[in-house]
Design an enzyme around this catalytic site. Structure first.
Site, mmCIF file in Angstrom:
data_model
loop_
_atom_site.group_PDB
_atom_site.id
_atom_site.type_symbol
_atom_site.label_atom_id
_atom_site.label_comp_id
_atom_site.label_asym_id
_atom_site.label_seq_id
_atom_site.Cartn_x
_atom_site.Cartn_y
_atom_site.Cartn_z
ATOM 1 N N GLU A 34 8.110 -14.886 10.557
ATOM 2 C CA GLU A 34 7.415 -16.124 10.900
ATOM 3 C C GLU A 34 7.310 -16.275 12.418
ATOM 4 O O GLU A 34 6.344 -16.867 12.925
ATOM 5 C CB GLU A 34 8.163 -17.316 10.275
ATOM 6 N N HIS A 73 -2.715 -16.739 12.335
ATOM 7 C CA HIS A 73 -1.328 -16.761 11.856
ATOM 8 C C HIS A 73 -1.018 -15.476 11.064
ATOM 9 O O HIS A 73 -0.042 -14.780 11.348
ATOM 10 C CB HIS A 73 -1.126 -18.008 10.989
ATOM 11 N N GLU A 74 -1.866 -15.180 10.099
ATOM 12 C CA GLU A 74 -1.641 -13.982 9.271
ATOM 13 C C GLU A 74 -1.771 -12.706 10.102
ATOM 14 O O GLU A 74 -1.129 -11.694 9.810
ATOM 15 C CB GLU A 74 -2.600 -13.949 8.083
#
Lengths: 494, 494
Positions: B291, B261-262
């Protein structure tokens, strides 16, 4: 708000910028990937500009003239003195000189990195001449403002209050006994059987050993940490001191002694007076006093037989070498007190180190004062190396006058701090030993009284008094080179 | 220099201060010992003051009025628009409101940390009421300046151009199909045999696995690094992106998916246009677009069966569990696509997550617009949780309306970004899939064409155009929730 309060507020704000710069510089040396360097350097340069603007803020002139009329405590007077010192220094240099110096230093240092390996004095000296020319200009401006000689005006930046007149006396004395002492020690050590510990010593275990020794030496891990960098240093801020080392898998003592050295610097920073936190008067007194603390930890405490008796079993256990004859207190003591004249200052032992420093001091003093020129350096270097350490550097610039980075980036007046530190440390130890049996305390693993003495006599004083006053209050006299001599004789000839 | 050039210079200087703040904040979360916190916070606050001074510099007013008369390229116009956006926002709030907000938020957040565990809504709501009152004042000021509604004026800070009118339409549509979809998926999954991988999974090996996956996903380690922090985040600067995770020795997938995700956030930052580096127009477009990139990497790519086929053998090898039936592609796919309605947003799966966001959005919108009050929150929360996810939170504030930190520190208008990101990501994937066979590319371990598409359509655009324009240029249409629905159906019901 009084003018004094306004000054305090102003300098505390500047300290906050210094805080951010210190952490970002630490990160640059320890954590940052290579690709981040350009943007980081630019960001730090911008912060330096902002800091300089605040350091030379026009308001300060008024505040400094008004504050003298306010009723201040003795400590507040000392605080103002240190603020003024910083302010005057910040205002002295015209910005075009600062810029020219920065450019010349960057060029000289960058080229030095490849020229040194090529033994290329010819090309190097062209760059160095420009650096020296600008350093002389800076020295002249500072000399005019302070009434000091040119070299002394630079020396004063690192060791406030120290003069070359004093240094000449101190160093001449050292020169009068050092060559013979080195000879005697070498004779005494000639039949010592030293076993070189055989690697590999894994980095993770060296790190554990380093951390264990830092803990023994009272490093406050709630206000600091240990990491890795190419060039070891002590950075960060007093509430968060960052020390670094580099590990060599073939030699665990080098990183270990390096960490202990930096731990001395760190404890000084961690021990600075909270009351004056963020103010010039709350900072470390001088580079020499700073070095005295790292050398107190490294040389006075940790290379003593008694402390090595503590290191040896810890190391043997950490590396799982309980029966290794190289990792005994006896062998490690021999190893850590071995004296060998060599070409390279950073590799030098405690006894020959001052020779390297005195040589550099004599050359840079005459260079800045205009009595010699860059072209004279190699011959002088060779002559002094022969005289002080019996080694010839003729034609060998790599291991001779091109070995250090200091002059390349325009730093003149710094070298004496190393040996002043060694002398201060020996004198502190002599005074401390009148109050307690230091060897016994180390043997009993009870170092707290030692730290308390340093805290009271050095750390907590910050810059509230002069270096001279710290010495007198702590030891009853001014700097006296004989304590250093006595220390060397006691350790190496008894 | 033209006025445009002066503006560029000014904003680039500010970016340098932002650089230092980002690194020092990263250090605070990853490296700093606890005892350094007070001084660090003060240093960062001082930097924020300096940054605010520059952001509201009186010169800017003149430059902005003059720059409109200069001949500028289309991109330079966009650059000025983004500078102005930032400038106007910086100037809007009176400093006493900012200070009151900061105090109220600190108090509320600090108390929340203990009140949440005690389920103490009564005490918490007293603090929250002050925070909301001040947020409404801020919203009013921003609404007056922008002509937006109060809530929309806050939403605009995170998702420029988005309005609650649009959100209502998008979210109402999601609400119309989500509860039934969740039910259908749960029915379909009811007989799945999922094996929970059994720890311990040592941190060092999890880290190796994370780094290997980051490399597969194109993270540039010359411009960034991975570390550990309590709350995972993506920080640093585009030339040096710092992502973090936390490791749970009992569950390797949580850190792994977090790192992926990061990594999505990081690649967006690393891919931002160098040409506009240091300028507002060169920054990420919005929180929702940010996001969308992390969710594209996590949800669209990495939770796909094909990518999990790449993860599974790497994990089995890393943990030395070649024959572990829990670490097969099949089982990990079941595990990573398990849908279970739960109380806690941060633990929610891809399908139920929007319900958590919509609930919060509806409450914060009405709260900021003044249609409901803090006292109404628990009942509304309970009713909506029952309606959207079939769960009651009556009397359970800990796992209900007190679970998030956002409102406590005065952040209203942020929550929609999470689900907007999921929708943007699905729409990007649908458009990308028209140009290439994404599943095949993943199967062939050839991700470069995927990254190139994102780089061209999202990363390299920075803030040179609006979010709407990015969507239209990349996908041919405005945001359309049906792609998200189709993605969920394709993944969970086929």
């Amino acid at each position: 708000m009084t003018f004094y309060q306004q000054l305090e507020q102003h300098y505390k704000k500047m300290a906050k910028l210094e805080h951010l710069a210190a952490i970002c510089r630490w990160d640059q040396a320890t954590m940052m990937p290579e690709g981040g360097n350009q943007a980081r350097s630019e960001a730090l340069a911008e912060l330096a500009v902002l800091h300089h603007q605040q350091a030379t803020d026009i308001k300060l002139k008024v505040w400094f003239s008004e504050v003298d009329r306010e009723p201040l405590s003795k400590e507040q007077r000392a605080s103002v003195i240190e603020m003024k010192r910083q302010w005057q220094q910040a205002n002295l240099l015209p910005s075009d000189l600062v810029e020219a110096q920065s450019l010349a230093a960057n060029k000289c240092e960058h080229a030095w990195r490849s020229q040194r390996g090529k033994n290329d004095w010819q090309s190097y000296s062209t760059n160095l001449e420009k650096v020296v020319k600008l350093a002389r200009q800076e020295a002249q401006i500072r000399a005019d403002a302070t009434g000091l000689s040119r070299y002394d005006a630079l020396l004063d930046l690192y060791e406030p209050g120290m003069t070359s007149k004093q240094l000449d006396i101190l160093f001449d004395e050292v020169k009068s006994w050092l060559p013979e002492l080195i000879e005697q020690i070498q004779e005494k050590q000639i039949h010592d059987q030293v076993i070189l510990p055989l690697g590999p010593f894994p980095v993770a275990q060296q790190q554990q050993l380093s951390l264990a020794m830092m803990e023994k030496l009272g490093f406050d891990f709630n206000h600091g940490r240990l990491d890795i960098s190419t060039h070891p240093f002590c950075g960060g801020v007093p509430t968060d001191v960052r020390i670094t080392t580099r590990y060599d898998e073939n030699d665990f003592t080098s990183a270990l002694m390096g960490v202990i050295h930096e731990t001395g610097h760190a404890r000084y920073e961690q021990g600075l007076p909270e009351k004056w936190s963020g103010l010039p008067v709350g900072k470390a007194r001088s580079m020499g006093i700073h070095e005295s603390q790292s050398l107190f930890f490294e040389m006075q405490i940790s290379r003593s037989e008694n402390f090595i008796e503590l290191i040896a079993p810890a190391a043997a256990e950490q590396f799982n070498r309980i029966d290794d004859p190289a990792i005994t207190a006896e062998n490690l003591t021999l190893l850590n007190t071995r004296v060998t004249p060599g070409y390279i200052r950073v590799d030098a032992d405690e006894v020959t180190y001052p020779a390297h420093v005195i040589l550099r001091y004599e050359i840079e003093r005459d260079l800045i004062n205009g009595h010699i020129n860059v072209a004279d350096i190699p011959e002088l270097w060779d002559r002094k190396m022969s005289e002080y350490l019996g080694l010839s550097t003729k034609g060998n610039f790599t291991d001779g006058c091109m070995q250090d980075i200091h002059w390349s980036f325009g730093s003149f007046g710094y070298f004496p701090s190393y040996t002043l530190g060694a002398m201060y440390a020996a004198q502190f130890m002599a005074a401390m030993s009148k109050e307690m049996n230091v060897a016994n305390l180390i043997r009993e693993r009870n170092l707290q009284p030692i730290f308390n003495w340093l805290d009271r006599h050095v750390w907590k004083r910050g810059s509230t008094v002069s270096t001279e006053q710290i010495l007198i209050d702590a030891t009853g006299e001014s700097l006296n080179a004989s304590y250093f001599k006595e220390h060397l004789i006691a350790r190496y000839l008894n």
